[in-house]
Design a protein around this motif. Sequence first.
Motif, PDB file in Angstrom:
ATOM      1  N   LEU A 121      -0.031  -6.320   3.586  1.00  0.00           N
ATOM      2  CA  LEU A 121       0.719  -6.105   2.172  1.00  0.00           C
ATOM      3  C   LEU A 121       0.862  -4.441   1.721  1.00  0.00           C
ATOM      4  N   LEU A 122      -0.369  -3.746   1.430  1.00  0.00           N
ATOM      5  CA  LEU A 122      -0.204  -2.186   1.159  1.00  0.00           C
ATOM      6  C   LEU A 122       0.328  -1.352   2.719  1.00  0.00           C
ATOM      7  N   GLY A 123       0.393  -2.163   3.328  1.00  0.00           N
ATOM      8  CA  GLY A 123       0.626  -1.341   4.988  1.00  0.00           C
ATOM      9  C   GLY A 123      -0.548   0.303   5.152  1.00  0.00           C
ATOM     10  N   CYS A 124      -1.751  -0.254   5.057  1.00  0.00           N
ATOM     11  CA  CYS A 124      -3.084   0.351   5.938  1.00  0.00           C
ATOM     12  C   CYS A 124      -3.216   0.878   6.200  1.00  0.00           C
ATOM     13  N   SER A 125      -2.638   0.242   7.671  1.00  0.00           N
ATOM     14  CA  SER A 125      -2.957  -0.195   9.318  1.00  0.00           C
ATOM     15  C   SER A 125      -4.143   0.471   9.810  1.00  0.00           C
ATOM     16  N   ASN A 126      -4.379   1.271   9.794  1.00  0.00           N
ATOM     17  CA  ASN A 126      -6.034   2.431   9.860  1.00  0.00           C
ATOM     18  C   ASN A 126      -6.796   1.749   8.940  1.00  0.00           C
TER      19      ASN A 126
END
Length: 166
Positions: A121-126
């Motif tokens: 949901l936050l887009g914290c893919s790393n």
Amino acid sequence: MKENLKEKENKMSLNVLVLESVGSCVDTDGVVYPMNTDDTPDTNCGVDWIDTSDEWIRTRTGIQERRIAPDDMGASYMGAAAARKAMEQAGVEPGEVDVIILATATPDRWLPSTACDTQALLGCSNAVAFDVIAACTGFIYAMTVAECYVAAGRAEVALVIATEKM
């Protein structure tokens, strides 16, 4: 999904901290509260499995009203809303978050973890993302684990989220 989250951001409650590697200090926090309240005496917020009374809760905890999240809003949505606020205040972009540690005793489901849903949901893919399920002490454990990640050089930015939905 993100648009739906933005609409619901003002209706949730929990704490989020952004921990950065400046001597492992807390940089900021984000808090949101559900709009619906239940301050009716002799109620358990519609949760029948809690064997207690309003008087017992008020005298032992000081809690005088309960915040009620909508049925379709899980812990991951609440966590992401508060995390978004904390990240904005800290000036942290989603790609800068190295680890997300989410403390909850009420996960949305067992697999995948609530932290992984929040990460998406936050887009914290790393970021590495995982739950700490330890009830009342979960937030303290999550903070300790985040501090260890930062101190060990495994993370520069840690996002610690505590969220519950009963």
